[in-house]
Design a protein around this motif. Structure first.
Motif, PDB file in Angstrom:
ATOM      1  N   SER A  45       0.829  -1.211   0.000  1.00  0.00           N
ATOM      2  CA  SER A  45       0.000   0.000   0.000  1.00  0.00           C
ATOM      3  C   SER A  45       0.857   1.252   0.000  1.00  0.00           C
ATOM      4  O   SER A  45       0.564   2.222  -0.709  1.00  0.00           O
ATOM      5  CB  SER A  45      -0.926   0.024   1.215  1.00  0.00           C
ATOM      6  N   PHE A  46       1.937   1.241   0.782  1.00  0.00           N
ATOM      7  CA  PHE A  46       2.830   2.403   0.831  1.00  0.00           C
ATOM      8  C   PHE A  46       3.512   2.603  -0.519  1.00  0.00           C
ATOM      9  O   PHE A  46       3.644   3.736  -0.999  1.00  0.00           O
ATOM     10  CB  PHE A  46       3.858   2.240   1.950  1.00  0.00           C
ATOM     11  N   ALA A  47       3.935   1.501  -1.149  1.00  0.00           N
ATOM     12  CA  ALA A  47       4.556   1.595  -2.473  1.00  0.00           C
ATOM     13  C   ALA A  47       3.573   2.177  -3.486  1.00  0.00           C
ATOM     14  O   ALA A  47       3.936   3.040  -4.297  1.00  0.00           O
ATOM     15  CB  ALA A  47       5.048   0.224  -2.926  1.00  0.00           C
ATOM     16  N   ALA A  48       2.328   1.738  -3.429  1.00  0.00           N
ATOM     17  CA  ALA A  48       1.309   2.249  -4.350  1.00  0.00           C
ATOM     18  C   ALA A  48       1.031   3.729  -4.084  1.00  0.00           C
ATOM     19  O   ALA A  48       0.869   4.514  -5.024  1.00  0.00           O
ATOM     20  CB  ALA A  48       0.030   1.432  -4.225  1.00  0.00           C
ATOM     21  N   THR A  50       3.076   6.009  -2.709  1.00  0.00           N
ATOM     22  CA  THR A  50       4.212   6.884  -2.971  1.00  0.00           C
ATOM     23  C   THR A  50       4.831   6.699  -4.351  1.00  0.00           C
ATOM     24  O   THR A  50       5.578   7.561  -4.801  1.00  0.00           O
ATOM     25  CB  THR A  50       5.325   6.640  -1.934  1.00  0.00           C
ATOM     26  N   GLY A  51       4.570   5.570  -4.979  1.00  0.00           N
ATOM     27  CA  GLY A  51       5.216   5.270  -6.260  1.00  0.00           C
ATOM     28  C   GLY A  51       6.605   4.685  -6.089  1.00  0.00           C
ATOM     29  O   GLY A  51       7.331   4.480  -7.063  1.00  0.00           O
ATOM     30  N   ASP A  52       7.016   4.383  -4.868  1.00  0.00           N
ATOM     31  CA  ASP A  52       8.339   3.818  -4.591  1.00  0.00           C
ATOM     32  C   ASP A  52       8.254   2.292  -4.653  1.00  0.00           C
ATOM     33  O   ASP A  52       7.925   1.629  -3.666  1.00  0.00           O
ATOM     34  CB  ASP A  52       8.830   4.271  -3.211  1.00  0.00           C
ATOM     35  N   TRP A  53       8.536   1.745  -5.819  1.00  0.00           N
ATOM     36  CA  TRP A  53       8.480   0.295  -6.041  1.00  0.00           C
ATOM     37  C   TRP A  53       9.880  -0.306  -6.093  1.00  0.00           C
ATOM     38  O   TRP A  53      10.126  -1.274  -6.801  1.00  0.00           O
ATOM     39  CB  TRP A  53       7.723  -0.014  -7.333  1.00  0.00           C
ATOM     40  N   ALA A  58       9.565  -4.495  -3.018  1.00  0.00           N
ATOM     41  CA  ALA A  58       8.478  -5.055  -3.830  1.00  0.00           C
ATOM     42  C   ALA A  58       8.793  -6.372  -4.541  1.00  0.00           C
ATOM     43  O   ALA A  58       7.874  -7.029  -5.009  1.00  0.00           O
ATOM     44  CB  ALA A  58       8.063  -4.015  -4.880  1.00  0.00           C
ATOM     45  N   ASP A  59      10.023  -6.770  -4.623  1.00  0.00           N
ATOM     46  CA  ASP A  59      10.399  -7.950  -5.399  1.00  0.00           C
ATOM     47  C   ASP A  59      11.091  -8.970  -4.491  1.00  0.00           C
ATOM     48  O   ASP A  59      12.264  -8.821  -4.147  1.00  0.00           O
ATOM     49  CB  ASP A  59      11.317  -7.515  -6.544  1.00  0.00           C
ATOM     50  N   ALA A  60      10.363 -10.013  -4.110  1.00  0.00           N
ATOM     51  CA  ALA A  60      10.877 -11.003  -3.153  1.00  0.00           C
ATOM     52  C   ALA A  60      12.141 -11.694  -3.662  1.00  0.00           C
ATOM     53  O   ALA A  60      13.088 -11.908  -2.895  1.00  0.00           O
ATOM     54  CB  ALA A  60       9.804 -12.031  -2.819  1.00  0.00           C
ATOM     55  N   ALA A  61      12.184 -12.054  -4.952  1.00  0.00           N
ATOM     56  CA  ALA A  61      13.356 -12.747  -5.504  1.00  0.00           C
ATOM     57  C   ALA A  61      14.576 -11.825  -5.485  1.00  0.00           C
ATOM     58  O   ALA A  61      15.681 -12.237  -5.092  1.00  0.00           O
ATOM     59  CB  ALA A  61      13.069 -13.234  -6.924  1.00  0.00           C
ATOM     60  N   TRP A  62      14.404 -10.585  -5.909  1.00  0.00           N
ATOM     61  CA  TRP A  62      15.510  -9.621  -5.906  1.00  0.00           C
ATOM     62  C   TRP A  62      15.983  -9.381  -4.481  1.00  0.00           C
ATOM     63  O   TRP A  62      17.178  -9.384  -4.192  1.00  0.00           O
ATOM     64  CB  TRP A  62      15.045  -8.308  -6.552  1.00  0.00           C
ATOM     65  N   SER A  66      19.656  -9.595  -1.991  1.00  0.00           N
ATOM     66  CA  SER A  66      20.206  -8.317  -1.529  1.00  0.00           C
ATOM     67  C   SER A  66      20.979  -8.507  -0.215  1.00  0.00           C
ATOM     68  O   SER A  66      20.880  -9.561   0.420  1.00  0.00           O
ATOM     69  CB  SER A  66      19.073  -7.305  -1.309  1.00  0.00           C
ATOM     70  N   PRO A  67      21.713  -7.491   0.207  1.00  0.00           N
ATOM     71  CA  PRO A  67      22.428  -7.588   1.491  1.00  0.00           C
ATOM     72  C   PRO A  67      21.504  -7.862   2.694  1.00  0.00           C
ATOM     73  O   PRO A  67      21.944  -8.437   3.686  1.00  0.00           O
ATOM     74  CB  PRO A  67      23.111  -6.228   1.623  1.00  0.00           C
ATOM     75  N   PHE A  68      20.225  -7.452   2.593  1.00  0.00           N
ATOM     76  CA  PHE A  68      19.296  -7.684   3.703  1.00  0.00           C
ATOM     77  C   PHE A  68      18.697  -9.078   3.657  1.00  0.00           C
ATOM     78  O   PHE A  68      18.135  -9.550   4.650  1.00  0.00           O
ATOM     79  CB  PHE A  68      18.188  -6.628   3.705  1.00  0.00           C
ATOM     80  N   GLY A  69      18.738  -9.739   2.510  1.00  0.00           N
ATOM     81  CA  GLY A  69      18.271 -11.117   2.380  1.00  0.00           C
ATOM     82  C   GLY A  69      16.756 -11.289   2.424  1.00  0.00           C
ATOM     83  O   GLY A  69      16.265 -12.414   2.489  1.00  0.00           O
ATOM     84  N   ARG A  70      16.033 -10.196   2.368  1.00  0.00           N
ATOM     85  CA  ARG A  70      14.568 -10.252   2.448  1.00  0.00           C
ATOM     86  C   ARG A  70      14.002  -8.893   2.055  1.00  0.00           C
ATOM     87  O   ARG A  70      14.722  -7.898   1.996  1.00  0.00           O
ATOM     88  CB  ARG A  70      14.111 -10.594   3.859  1.00  0.00           C
ATOM     89  N   ARG A  71      12.691  -8.872   1.841  1.00  0.00           N
ATOM     90  CA  ARG A  71      12.016  -7.606   1.597  1.00  0.00           C
ATOM     91  C   ARG A  71      11.948  -6.827   2.907  1.00  0.00           C
ATOM     92  O   ARG A  71      11.799  -7.416   3.980  1.00  0.00           O
ATOM     93  CB  ARG A  71      10.593  -7.843   1.074  1.00  0.00           C
ATOM     94  N   ILE A  72      12.075  -5.507   2.797  1.00  0.00           N
ATOM     95  CA  ILE A  72      11.997  -4.665   3.984  1.00  0.00           C
ATOM     96  C   ILE A  72      11.016  -3.519   3.741  1.00  0.00           C
ATOM     97  O   ILE A  72      10.706  -3.179   2.598  1.00  0.00           O
ATOM     98  CB  ILE A  72      13.380  -4.109   4.384  1.00  0.00           C
ATOM     99  N   ALA A  73      10.540  -2.946   4.822  1.00  0.00           N
ATOM    100  CA  ALA A  73       9.637  -1.798   4.756  1.00  0.00           C
ATOM    101  C   ALA A  73      10.414  -0.561   4.338  1.00  0.00           C
ATOM    102  O   ALA A  73      11.611  -0.426   4.633  1.00  0.00           O
ATOM    103  CB  ALA A  73       8.978  -1.570   6.112  1.00  0.00           C
ATOM    104  N   HIS A  74       9.732   0.349   3.676  1.00  0.00           N
ATOM    105  CA  HIS A  74      10.303   1.646   3.332  1.00  0.00           C
ATOM    106  C   HIS A  74      10.669   2.378   4.630  1.00  0.00           C
ATOM    107  O   HIS A  74       9.901   2.350   5.603  1.00  0.00           O
ATOM    108  CB  HIS A  74       9.281   2.502   2.586  1.00  0.00           C
TER     109      HIS A  74
END
Length: 182
Positions: A45-48, A50-53, A58-62, A66-74
């Motif tokens: 919802s926040f990505a939608a 603000t437009g910050d995708w 937003a991309d679980a595989a990417w 990443s260095p964080f190893g998971r999706r994180i909140a903005h």
């Protein structure tokens, strides 16, 4: 955490059942909020909104690579939730003036729970009706690790005769005509 913990009297608690006016506040007063778990829905919802995708959000595989190893909140979502967790009483807190020195220390992942600790760091009288209150805010996760910190400055109502009695129709206070005192 229980409501009693949040609303405990004096012993350094910022907000109580009857909201304190500016002059009743003491430097060092503090509070701790209840928790807020960040969900998939929150991040999408926040990505939608603000437009910050960014793929970190937003991309679980990417994000897995990443260095964080998971999706994180903005980061801005975390800071926004922190403001929302503060029990701001509109009878005394009139406006957010600034957010200063925001630092994001650790990522907040989907499923993490954050809570806020705030301490009154400074206060300054602006005039007969208002003062500025600086709150040192710390945001922690479920493991009690610091995830972010910031200072917020809010415009706080003073208890005055003018605040107790509504102004007559002929007078405009600095708050009524849309200007905030500097």
């Amino acid at each position: 955490m229980t409501t009693e913990t949040i609303e405990a009297t004096r012993e350094g608690t910022l907000w109580r059942e009857a909201p304190p006016y500016f002059d009743d506040l003491e430097i060092g007063d503090s509070m701790e909020s209840s928790g807020r778990t960040v969900t998939e829905y929150d991040v999408v919802s926040f990505a939608a909104l603000t437009g910050d995708w960014h793929p970190q959000h937003a991309d679980a595989a990417w994000a897995k690579e990443s260095p964080f190893g998971r999706r994180i909140a903005h980061g801005m979502l975390v800071l926004s939730y922190a403001l929302g967790l503060l029990p701001i009483d509109p009878r005394v807190v009139l406006a957010l003036r600034s957010i200063d020195g925001a630092v994001l220390k650790r990522p907040v992942g989907l499923g993490d729970t954050i809570r806020v600790r705030a301490r009154l760091a400074d206060k300054r009288v602006l005039g007969a009706e208002t003062g500025l209150v600086t709150l040192a805010v710390r945001i922690v996760n479920q493991a009690d690790e610091l995830v972010a910190r910031m200072e917020i400055v809010v415009l706080w109502r003073r208890q005055t005769e003018a605040a107790e009695a509504p102004p007559s129709g002929d007078e405009l206070s600095p708050l009524q005509d849309g200007r905030l005192l500097a």
